[in-house]
Every structure is written in C-alpha cells, then in structure tokens.
Design a protein around this motif. Structure first.
Motif, mmCIF file in Angstrom:
data_model
loop_
_atom_site.group_PDB
_atom_site.id
_atom_site.type_symbol
_atom_site.label_atom_id
_atom_site.label_comp_id
_atom_site.label_asym_id
_atom_site.label_seq_id
_atom_site.Cartn_x
_atom_site.Cartn_y
_atom_site.Cartn_z
ATOM 1 N N SER A 102 0.979 -0.763 -0.173
ATOM 2 C CA SER A 102 -0.350 0.341 0.040
ATOM 3 C C SER A 102 0.627 1.156 -0.115
ATOM 4 O O SER A 102 0.316 2.521 -0.345
ATOM 5 C CB SER A 102 -0.812 -0.124 0.962
ATOM 6 N N SER A 103 2.050 1.303 0.607
ATOM 7 C CA SER A 103 3.002 2.211 0.353
ATOM 8 C C SER A 103 3.516 2.650 -0.970
ATOM 9 O O SER A 103 5.219 2.872 -0.494
ATOM 10 C CB SER A 103 3.888 2.284 1.860
ATOM 11 N N ALA A 104 4.088 1.710 -1.764
ATOM 12 C CA ALA A 104 3.926 1.580 -3.534
ATOM 13 C C ALA A 104 4.579 2.456 -3.453
ATOM 14 O O ALA A 104 5.955 2.742 -3.625
ATOM 15 C CB ALA A 104 3.830 0.051 -3.894
ATOM 16 N N PRO A 105 3.755 3.714 -4.105
ATOM 17 C CA PRO A 105 3.851 4.876 -4.822
ATOM 18 C C PRO A 105 4.582 5.713 -3.870
ATOM 19 O O PRO A 105 6.137 6.151 -4.368
ATOM 20 C CB PRO A 105 2.477 5.884 -4.968
ATOM 21 N N ALA A 106 5.087 5.594 -2.643
ATOM 22 C CA ALA A 106 6.250 6.460 -1.638
ATOM 23 C C ALA A 106 7.316 6.128 -1.838
ATOM 24 O O ALA A 106 8.326 5.868 -1.849
ATOM 25 C CB ALA A 106 5.708 6.365 -0.336
ATOM 26 N N PHE A 107 7.441 4.560 -1.325
ATOM 27 C CA PHE A 107 8.379 3.171 -1.000
ATOM 28 C C PHE A 107 9.455 3.044 -2.528
ATOM 29 O O PHE A 107 10.217 3.763 -2.158
ATOM 30 C CB PHE A 107 8.094 2.031 -0.580
ATOM 31 N N VAL A 108 8.412 3.084 -3.668
ATOM 32 C CA VAL A 108 9.609 3.304 -4.493
ATOM 33 C C VAL A 108 9.688 4.234 -5.474
ATOM 34 O O VAL A 108 10.790 4.778 -5.397
ATOM 35 C CB VAL A 108 7.929 2.876 -6.074
ATOM 36 N N LEU A 109 9.136 5.514 -5.832
ATOM 37 C CA LEU A 109 8.993 7.039 -6.062
ATOM 38 C C LEU A 109 10.022 7.780 -4.816
ATOM 39 O O LEU A 109 11.014 8.320 -5.800
ATOM 40 C CB LEU A 109 7.829 7.404 -6.300
ATOM 41 N N ASP A 110 10.203 7.793 -3.799
ATOM 42 C CA ASP A 110 9.985 8.489 -2.799
ATOM 43 C C ASP A 110 11.946 8.164 -2.243
ATOM 44 O O ASP A 110 13.070 8.704 -2.239
ATOM 45 C CB ASP A 110 8.943 9.528 -1.793
ATOM 46 N N LEU A 111 11.569 6.936 -1.653
ATOM 47 C CA LEU A 111 12.200 6.627 -0.322
ATOM 48 C C LEU A 111 13.396 5.445 -1.819
ATOM 49 O O LEU A 111 14.400 5.822 -1.325
ATOM 50 C CB LEU A 111 11.800 5.405 -0.028
ATOM 51 N N LEU A 112 13.193 5.106 -3.210
ATOM 52 C CA LEU A 112 14.064 4.511 -3.503
ATOM 53 C C LEU A 112 14.648 4.861 -4.989
ATOM 54 O O LEU A 112 15.297 4.915 -5.423
ATOM 55 C CB LEU A 112 13.080 2.984 -3.961
ATOM 56 N N GLY A 113 14.229 5.921 -5.237
ATOM 57 C CA GLY A 113 14.027 7.514 -6.144
ATOM 58 C C GLY A 113 13.935 6.304 -7.805
ATOM 59 O O GLY A 113 14.776 7.019 -8.467
ATOM 60 N N LEU A 114 13.356 5.592 -7.939
ATOM 61 C CA LEU A 114 12.512 5.138 -9.368
ATOM 62 C C LEU A 114 11.457 5.915 -10.013
ATOM 63 O O LEU A 114 11.256 6.420 -9.121
ATOM 64 C CB LEU A 114 12.096 3.723 -8.856
ATOM 65 N N ASN A 115 11.359 5.590 -10.577
ATOM 66 C CA ASN A 115 10.481 6.166 -11.556
ATOM 67 C C ASN A 115 9.053 5.119 -11.986
ATOM 68 O O ASN A 115 8.905 4.065 -11.404
ATOM 69 C CB ASN A 115 10.693 6.748 -12.754
ATOM 70 N N GLU A 116 8.154 5.677 -12.732
ATOM 71 C CA GLU A 116 6.736 5.458 -12.752
ATOM 72 C C GLU A 116 7.225 3.996 -14.015
ATOM 73 O O GLU A 116 5.713 2.949 -13.179
ATOM 74 C CB GLU A 116 5.285 5.852 -13.535
ATOM 75 N N GLN A 117 7.697 3.405 -14.478
ATOM 76 C CA GLN A 117 8.153 2.688 -15.289
ATOM 77 C C GLN A 117 8.840 0.717 -14.311
ATOM 78 O O GLN A 117 9.345 -0.183 -15.064
ATOM 79 C CB GLN A 117 8.523 2.744 -16.781
ATOM 80 N N VAL A 135 21.861 1.638 6.691
ATOM 81 C CA VAL A 135 21.661 1.991 5.177
ATOM 82 C C VAL A 135 21.242 3.440 5.895
ATOM 83 O O VAL A 135 22.017 4.531 4.863
ATOM 84 C CB VAL A 135 21.518 1.562 4.358
ATOM 85 N N GLY A 136 20.203 3.563 6.564
ATOM 86 C CA GLY A 136 19.671 4.851 6.418
ATOM 87 C C GLY A 136 18.699 5.115 4.973
ATOM 88 O O GLY A 136 17.653 5.223 5.349
ATOM 89 N N ALA A 137 19.779 4.965 3.839
ATOM 90 C CA ALA A 137 18.362 5.724 3.309
ATOM 91 C C ALA A 137 18.631 4.522 1.774
ATOM 92 O O ALA A 137 19.698 4.325 1.515
ATOM 93 C CB ALA A 137 18.917 6.775 2.294
ATOM 94 N N PRO A 138 17.687 3.650 2.148
ATOM 95 C CA PRO A 138 17.440 2.758 1.283
ATOM 96 C C PRO A 138 17.253 2.689 -0.555
ATOM 97 O O PRO A 138 17.189 3.515 -0.989
ATOM 98 C CB PRO A 138 15.788 2.199 1.220
ATOM 99 N N ALA A 139 17.845 1.915 -0.960
ATOM 100 C CA ALA A 139 18.425 2.142 -2.096
ATOM 101 C C ALA A 139 17.931 0.290 -2.750
ATOM 102 O O ALA A 139 17.710 -0.741 -2.152
ATOM 103 C CB ALA A 139 19.640 2.051 -2.458
ATOM 104 N N ALA A 140 16.956 0.176 -3.830
ATOM 105 C CA ALA A 140 16.807 -0.763 -4.673
ATOM 106 C C ALA A 140 18.743 -2.406 -5.197
ATOM 107 O O ALA A 140 19.247 -0.970 -5.455
ATOM 108 C CB ALA A 140 16.421 -0.577 -5.763
ATOM 109 N N PRO A 141 18.768 -3.254 -4.857
ATOM 110 C CA PRO A 141 18.099 -4.426 -4.705
ATOM 111 C C PRO A 141 17.674 -4.667 -3.461
ATOM 112 O O PRO A 141 16.972 -5.059 -3.099
ATOM 113 C CB PRO A 141 18.374 -4.941 -5.562
ATOM 114 N N LEU A 142 18.839 -4.106 -2.661
ATOM 115 C CA LEU A 142 18.989 -4.408 -1.406
ATOM 116 C C LEU A 142 18.166 -4.199 -0.381
ATOM 117 O O LEU A 142 17.486 -5.276 0.341
ATOM 118 C CB LEU A 142 20.129 -4.126 -0.533
ATOM 119 N N ALA A 143 17.067 -3.061 -0.671
ATOM 120 C CA ALA A 143 16.002 -2.722 0.037
ATOM 121 C C ALA A 143 14.539 -3.464 -0.082
ATOM 122 O O ALA A 143 13.389 -3.353 1.166
ATOM 123 C CB ALA A 143 15.519 -1.002 -0.015
#
Length: 416
Positions: free
Chosen positions: A235-250, A304-312
């Motif tokens: 349910s937090s995917a928009p915030a987790f993927v776009l904001d925390l991981l810094g990825l885009n809509e695709q 780590v503090g700031a999560p990043a893909a793929p480890l997060a």
C-alpha cells in the motif's frame, strides 16, 4: 483426476487463480498512475491514497456476504454476478470526470472484486480434502501471486502510450475475459442438497458465533497481521518506490517482482511439502522465515539509512516466502472448523483481513511511509503480533483443527 473434482486440477487452479487476481490488479495496476491522476484531479497524495482505502473498505464489507450467498444459491452464480459488476465498475472508473466519481466507482469495484478469492476458497474445499486441498490452495496462490508482480508493470506500460483511464479499460477487458472463462469452465461445486438459505439475521448471529470462537479469531488475526507486514509495503508502494528508492513510474518491478517471486516460491514449497511435513511444523517454519526477514529489514535500515534497490527489497522477498508457507495452513484450518458453512467462514476471514488492510492503507501507511526504518519497524510489529497469536493458539489446541476436531472447535466455552 480426484473423484470429487468436476474439472481438471490444472484448469481449476488456473481459473481460481485468475479470479483471485481481481483484488491485486485493482490495487497495484494504478500505482504508477498516481502522479498523473493527482495532477488531473488536483488532489494530494493523501487524497489519492483514498482510492485504495475506500476500495478495501468496500471489499471488506461485501466479503461478509459473498460466501453466505454462495452457500445459499451456489458458487457459480455468485462468481459470475460479481465479475459482471466488476467489469461495469471498471468502465465507470475509466469514464470518471472527477475524484469523487472515481471514488464512487472504486467502491463498486471493491464490492465485487472479492468474489473470486473468497468463493474460490470454498470451491477448493468443496472438491478436495487434507493435503490435496493444501496443494491446490498453494497452486492457486502461486498463480494469484503473479498479479501483484505484473500489475504495476502493466500499468507503467499502459501509461507509456495512453492516459491513466486506459488502465481501467484494461481492467474491464480482463474482467470480461475471466467472466467468459468462468461461464465456460467452472461447474457448480455446491449442489442444491447442501445449500443453506440466506437469512441476514442468521448471518449476523453466525458471524458473532464465529467471532466468539477463540480458535477462529486467533487464526484469522494471525493471518491478517502476518500478511499486513507485507501489505504495508504494497500500500506504500508509490512512496516507497518513487520517493524512498528514487525510481520512476516504469520501475515498480524493482519492488514487486522480487516480492511476489518470494510468495510464489513459498506457495510452491508449501505444495511440495504437503503430506511430508505436518501443518503446524510448516507454519512454524514460515513464521521463523518471517522473523528472519524482519531482523534483516530492520538491521539494513539501521545500518544504511537511505534504502536503495535491490538490497532494500530483499527482506520483502524473504517475508513473502514465509507468508506463503503459513497462509494455506491457517486458511484450511479455518474452513475445516465449519464444514457446513465454508463460504461464511471464508467471508468472515476475508472481512477481518481486508478491514485490517484498509486501515493500513488509509491510516498506517500515510504515517510511516516517509522513511525506511519506520516502515521496517511497523511491519516487524505486525509480524510479531501474528506469531504471538499463532503461538497462543498452538499452546491451547496443540494441532491444526480438521473435520475430526470440529466439535472441539465449536465448544461454547471458546469465548473471548
């Protein structure tokens, strides 16, 4: 073919898995479109989150009725009617001119989307017993697990060449295809001789009786909290993927593909272990895996503090594996408590889980989705509560109930 199976096991697994996909598709496909929808409707992130919470609240409310209705008039009629309403609701979402209209049709989607998942569980238990039912439940879970992985990817692809309403047109076409497949291949598994008349007053009293059954309530809440640890991230995917991981809509696949791969692998393992490892032992193993996932997730975010893909996302993959080991055991145990009211038991279990998911999406997620550590600690708390409920149940009952334990499970002394 099993003598009670009205259709081949493979076809039944594929069909029930596809029917169960509605819920995940209705949630996850629109995640990549949140920014575009918010811009069109001039809505905030919190307002857009309500497209999930109102859907889940409606899903939860109607889940109380899908099963009892199928107990009264048969599984097939209820499934076909629910899928037809879902198709119409998806068309309404695609044509919605404003956010309030969209939310209204999302409610209608929620009222219909649960029919395949809830009634499908009763279909499985109509046809199979014991380890055979566990295998088929696991196969359906594997197929169903594809949906959350591919849904946001499909949504991102659609946004690459069309506006966000095209996502709802896709859902309408998907629903129409499933309706045709159900009409052609799903026979009736609940014959008239076994049906029970639908009376709202009896439904109310029956649900109260189930809620007073401590064994039922512990298992239903254990399943809800255990899946809630994963659903918090979904349910937090928009915030987790776009904001925390810094990825885009695709790039939602970075989160969903590993996570759902873990769930599918867990479901496959559960099916393979049916008959080789007892249900309680497999559930203990699943909870141990979920606990390990919590430790890894919290430790990673602390270090780590700031999560990043793929480890997060790897802890979510591990958590999903453990959840898939536990889920069939809990669900079959609940259905076996009420062999003459499987639809009603499945409905109430779904209502409890979906109501909790709605609270997660509408209240918990907006509060903790701002940071990786907050998400990890909250999810860890859900996992601990799930294990604590399961441990309390096992300490009292020692074994997962089956048909032979029905009388004990229904003892009037089993009250809160």
């Amino acid at each position: 073919m099993h003598p009670r199976l009205p259709v081949s096991r493979v076809r039944l697994a594929v069909l029930l898995g596809a029917l169960a996909m509605f819920g995940a598709f209705s949630i996850d496909t629109i995640f990549p479109a949140f920014p575009a929808m918010a811009a069109d409707f001039r809505a905030s992130k919190v307002a857009m989150q309500q497209t999930i919470s109102v859907y889940l609240l409606a899903y939860a409310a109607m889940s109380l009725f899908h099963g009892p209705m199928s107990d009264a008039v048969g599984r097939r009629r209820v499934i076909l009617g629910g899928v037809a309403v879902f198709v119409l609701a998806s068309v309404g979402c695609a044509l919605a001119p404003d956010l309030n209209t969209l939310l209204a049709f999302r409610v209608l989607q929620g009222l219909s989307a649960g029919v395949g998942l809830i009634v499908g569980r009763a279909v499985i238990r109509d046809c199979l017993d014991g380890e055979d039912a566990q295998r088929l439940m696991s196969q359906v879970t594997m197929i169903f697990g594809i949906a959350p992985a591919i849904a946001p990817i499909i949504g991102g692809w659609i946004l690459g060449f069309a506006d966000w309403p095209a996502i709802f047109w896709f859902l309408a076409l998907f629903g129409a295809a499933i309706w045709l497949a159900t009409a052609r291949w799903l026979p009736e598994t609940h014959p008239p001789a076994r049906r029970r008349a639908f009376h709202p007053a009896q439904l109310w009293h029956g649900n109260l009786a189930m809620l007073r059954n401590r064994a039922f309530l512990r298992l239903a809440l254990a399943g809800s909290f255990n899946f809630g640890a994963l659903f918090l991230y979904i349910s937090s995917a928009p915030a987790f993927v776009l904001d925390l991981l810094g990825l885009n809509e695709q790039q939602f696949a970075w989160f969903f593909v590993p996570t759902i791969s873990g769930m599918m692998l867990g479901a496959y393992t559960s099916g393979r272990m049916a008959g080789r490892i007892s249900g309680p032992r497999l559930a203990r193993l699943g909870f141990a895996v979920c606990g390990l996932a919590v430790a890894v997730n919290v430790g990673y975010n602390l270090l780590v503090g700031a999560p990043a893909a793929p480890l997060a996302v790897l802890p979510m993959m591990l958590n999903a594996f453990g959840i898939a080991l536990v889920f069939p055991i809990l669900t079959l145990a609940i259905l076996d408590m009420y062999p003459h009211q499987r639809g009603a038991a499945s409905s109430l279990q779904a209502f409890i889980g979906l109501g909790f998911n709605a609270l997660i999406a509408g209240l918990v997620s907006p509060l903790v989705s701002h940071g990786g550590l907050a998400l990890a600690l909250t999810a860890g708390g859900f996992t601990f509560l799930a294990w604590w409920l399961w441990f309390g149940y096992m300490r009292r009952h020692h074994v997962v109930p089956g048909p032979v334990a029905e009388a004990a499970a229904l003892e009037p002394t089993e009250r809160l």
